[in-house]
Scaffold this active site. Structure first.
Site, mmCIF file in Angstrom:
data_model
loop_
_atom_site.group_PDB
_atom_site.id
_atom_site.type_symbol
_atom_site.label_atom_id
_atom_site.label_comp_id
_atom_site.label_asym_id
_atom_site.label_seq_id
_atom_site.Cartn_x
_atom_site.Cartn_y
_atom_site.Cartn_z
ATOM 1 N N LYS A 52 45.533 75.462 38.738
ATOM 2 C CA LYS A 52 46.410 76.368 37.439
ATOM 3 C C LYS A 52 45.265 77.601 36.381
ATOM 4 O O LYS A 52 45.656 77.863 36.123
ATOM 5 C CB LYS A 52 46.588 74.897 36.010
ATOM 6 N N GLN A 96 48.838 66.861 31.406
ATOM 7 C CA GLN A 96 48.879 66.119 32.540
ATOM 8 C C GLN A 96 48.882 64.814 32.697
ATOM 9 O O GLN A 96 48.336 63.761 32.974
ATOM 10 C CB GLN A 96 46.689 66.274 33.007
ATOM 11 N N ASP A 119 56.024 72.644 31.384
ATOM 12 C CA ASP A 119 56.339 71.616 33.427
ATOM 13 C C ASP A 119 57.640 71.571 32.798
ATOM 14 O O ASP A 119 58.147 71.152 34.436
ATOM 15 C CB ASP A 119 55.443 70.443 33.013
#
Ligand code: NAD
Length: 285
Positions: A52, A96, A119
């Protein structure tokens, strides 16, 4: 000839586009800023986070990792997320997964401000899927968004086609089923209790496997007459190698197209996340 649905040509295009959009935002005083919150030091999570960061830096966006102690209490964790939600400089937040056992009882997906939820897991964002829309200006969940991007790039028709999605998770199986349905495919959602998987996959025009079991899909699942397209979402380790859910060597000659592992859905997920970051920043501008 089987077409390999490689992500790289599309990723290259998207990086060029996102870099331009990022530059415009920076010129207007709005730097896209991704914050990743990691609890503990799960090695797989750290690898995903590195990817990322790499793509953020490639397009010129700011990236920061907040690595929290795995002994953090619920209260401390909630305060940390609240601080990020209220920080005007942060334009995209990712918690995460997995988090520590202590935090698992929190409704993690709804903690991030929906406008910063890159997300695409917040119920306000997943609502778009239920409402039947497929709008590129919504923060859609990244793996399903990436899969649709890959199918479109290779001009795979969806309208009226029978898509069999295997796996019904909240991050892949369910949202991709809805996106495909919104794009006029006829969708069958299969899972661990499905009794006639072989029968279903043999009647599929498109198979999307999101299970996490190496060699689940074999020649017995394929009808070579149908010219099936397979999207392999699985990420498994077999004999020390990263493999998907599909027994690639024997299945690939029998289908029209298949996404490779690695090099298919994985890179599409990361690029979709950075695309969501740019989108979230543009929407705030
Ligand atoms: P999950 O464990 O949440 O869900 C797995 C699903 O598979 C469940 O719905 C279960 O019912 C179904 N299933 C299990 N055994 C089955 C069987 N024998 N037949 C049919 N269905 C069965 O998993 P997830 O989070 O959706 O991830 C699935 C896989 O995709 C994993 O390998 C994961 O690593 C991978 N993944 C890859 C990406 C990427 O970017 N490439 C992103 C997300 C997940």
């Amino acid at each position: 000839m089987t077409t390999l649905l490689k992500a790289q040509p599309l990723v290259d295009q998207k990086i060029a586009d996102l870099t331009k959009r990022c530059q415009t935002l920076i010129q207007n005083g709005r730097t896209p800023f991704m914050k990743v919150v990691l609890v503990g030091n799960n090695p797989a999570s750290l690898t995903y986070i590195k990817n990322k960061k790499r793509i953020c830096e490639m397009v010129g966006a700011k990236f920061e990792l907040d690595q929290l102690d795995d002994k953090i209490t619920k209260d401390e964790f909630l305060k940390h997320i609240e601080k990020l939600n209220n920080d005007p400089a942060v334009t995209g937040i990712i918690i995460q997964l997995p988090v520590s056992p202590e935090l698992k009882t929190l409704r993690i997906t709804n903690l991030v401000n929906p406008e910063k939820d890159i997300d695409g897991f917040h119920s306000k964002n997943t609502q778009w899927l239920y409402e039947g829309s497929y709008q590129t200006n919504h923060l859609l969940p990244c793996t399903p968004k990436g899969i649709i991007g890959l199918l479109d790039f290779y001009q795979i028709p969806l309208k009226g086609k029978h898509a069999v999605v295997i796996g019904r998770s909240l991050i892949v199986g369910k949202p991709i089923s809805m996106l495909l349905s919104n794009r006029d495919a006829t969708v069958t959602l299969a899972h661990s209790k499905t009794e006639n998987l072989v029968e279903l996959t043999k009647s599929a025009d498109i198979i999307i496997s999101a299970v996490g079991r190496a060699e689940l899909i074999t020649v017995s699942h394929i009808n070579p007459q149908r010219k099936t397209v397979i999207i392999d979402v699985g990420m498994n380790t077999l004999d020390g190698k990263l493999v998907g859910d599909v027994k690639f060597d024997e299945v690939s000659p029998l289908v029209a197209a298949i996404s490779p592992v690695p090099g298919g859905v994985g890179p599409m997920t990361v690029i979709s996340l950075v695309e969501n970051l740019i989108l979230a920043t543009e929407k705030k501008s």
